[in-house]
Design a protein around this motif. Sequence first.
Motif, mmCIF file in Angstrom:
data_model
loop_
_atom_site.group_PDB
_atom_site.id
_atom_site.type_symbol
_atom_site.label_atom_id
_atom_site.label_comp_id
_atom_site.label_asym_id
_atom_site.label_seq_id
_atom_site.Cartn_x
_atom_site.Cartn_y
_atom_site.Cartn_z
ATOM 1 N N SER A 164 -42.112 92.450 -54.985
ATOM 2 C CA SER A 164 -43.127 91.989 -56.070
ATOM 3 C C SER A 164 -44.038 92.219 -54.336
ATOM 4 O O SER A 164 -45.178 92.884 -54.475
ATOM 5 C CB SER A 164 -43.605 90.635 -56.750
ATOM 6 O OG SER A 164 -43.279 89.662 -55.642
ATOM 7 N N GLU A 165 -43.346 91.546 -53.615
ATOM 8 C CA GLU A 165 -44.111 91.437 -52.191
ATOM 9 C C GLU A 165 -44.577 92.881 -51.541
ATOM 10 O O GLU A 165 -45.424 93.460 -51.477
ATOM 11 C CB GLU A 165 -43.964 90.459 -50.712
ATOM 12 C CG GLU A 165 -44.186 89.575 -51.370
ATOM 13 C CD GLU A 165 -43.822 87.791 -50.233
ATOM 14 O OE1 GLU A 165 -43.632 87.313 -49.915
ATOM 15 O OE2 GLU A 165 -42.141 88.574 -49.671
ATOM 16 N N TYR A 166 -43.097 93.930 -51.421
ATOM 17 C CA TYR A 166 -43.383 95.497 -51.604
ATOM 18 C C TYR A 166 -44.020 95.625 -51.959
ATOM 19 O O TYR A 166 -44.823 96.769 -51.519
ATOM 20 C CB TYR A 166 -41.956 95.768 -51.546
ATOM 21 C CG TYR A 166 -41.658 96.895 -51.081
ATOM 22 C CD1 TYR A 166 -41.685 97.559 -49.478
ATOM 23 C CD2 TYR A 166 -40.931 98.174 -52.407
ATOM 24 C CE1 TYR A 166 -41.594 98.953 -49.166
ATOM 25 C CE2 TYR A 166 -40.864 99.380 -52.010
ATOM 26 C CZ TYR A 166 -41.618 99.385 -50.053
ATOM 27 O OH TYR A 166 -41.008 101.252 -49.956
ATOM 28 N N MET A 167 -43.989 95.460 -53.546
ATOM 29 C CA MET A 167 -44.577 96.809 -54.241
ATOM 30 C C MET A 167 -46.170 96.855 -54.014
ATOM 31 O O MET A 167 -47.316 97.329 -53.920
ATOM 32 C CB MET A 167 -44.149 96.808 -55.683
ATOM 33 C CG MET A 167 -43.123 97.052 -55.957
ATOM 34 S SD MET A 167 -43.235 98.509 -55.715
ATOM 35 C CE MET A 167 -43.801 99.460 -56.581
ATOM 36 N N ALA A 168 -47.065 95.188 -54.170
ATOM 37 C CA ALA A 168 -47.840 94.748 -53.420
ATOM 38 C C ALA A 168 -48.656 95.410 -52.526
ATOM 39 O O ALA A 168 -49.737 95.999 -51.341
ATOM 40 C CB ALA A 168 -48.236 93.437 -52.998
ATOM 41 N N GLN A 169 -47.557 95.107 -51.124
ATOM 42 C CA GLN A 169 -47.902 96.112 -49.631
ATOM 43 C C GLN A 169 -47.774 97.675 -49.800
ATOM 44 O O GLN A 169 -48.895 97.979 -49.318
ATOM 45 C CB GLN A 169 -46.741 95.906 -48.374
ATOM 46 C CG GLN A 169 -47.139 94.247 -47.837
ATOM 47 C CD GLN A 169 -46.139 94.390 -47.058
ATOM 48 O OE1 GLN A 169 -45.785 95.118 -47.020
ATOM 49 N NE2 GLN A 169 -46.684 93.755 -46.034
ATOM 50 N N MET A 170 -47.162 97.791 -50.767
ATOM 51 C CA MET A 170 -47.195 99.604 -51.443
ATOM 52 C C MET A 170 -48.115 99.818 -51.479
ATOM 53 O O MET A 170 -49.599 101.214 -51.863
ATOM 54 C CB MET A 170 -46.119 100.392 -52.251
ATOM 55 C CG MET A 170 -44.461 99.931 -51.131
ATOM 56 S SD MET A 170 -44.987 100.364 -49.213
ATOM 57 C CE MET A 170 -45.058 102.131 -49.956
ATOM 58 N N GLU A 171 -48.541 99.239 -52.602
ATOM 59 C CA GLU A 171 -50.222 99.234 -53.608
ATOM 60 C C GLU A 171 -51.727 99.420 -51.940
ATOM 61 O O GLU A 171 -52.490 100.283 -52.387
ATOM 62 C CB GLU A 171 -50.437 98.318 -54.301
ATOM 63 C CG GLU A 171 -51.830 98.554 -55.139
ATOM 64 C CD GLU A 171 -51.854 99.622 -55.904
ATOM 65 O OE1 GLU A 171 -53.136 99.888 -56.501
ATOM 66 O OE2 GLU A 171 -51.220 100.447 -55.812
#
Length: 107
Positions: A30-37
Amino acid sequence: AGVVGAGDDFGGEATKGAGAAGTGKPLSDSEYMAQMEDERVVLSKWRRRAGYERTNPERLSATDHASRVRASYSEEACAFARHPEVWYEWSQWELLHGGSAAASTAS
């Protein structure tokens, strides 16, 4: 659409192995997806800036305009070197416009 200005955040990229805020701990999905966004949003701002520079808003000469657009793409490529669409857009612009600016300086 507003003008890209000094108030825009053209921050760095997110990488999954970098850890949260440089702590060295691996990111959760979830942190990775937030950073990618966040990265996608920043990349869209850079692309908007390059598009703005291509319109030649300052009505520069062909040579100066080409230099300005190249500088914009160069800065974007430094921030997003691993995004092939950045390189592709720059190369397409060079193919269409770069040769004419170089030719005008040679004559």
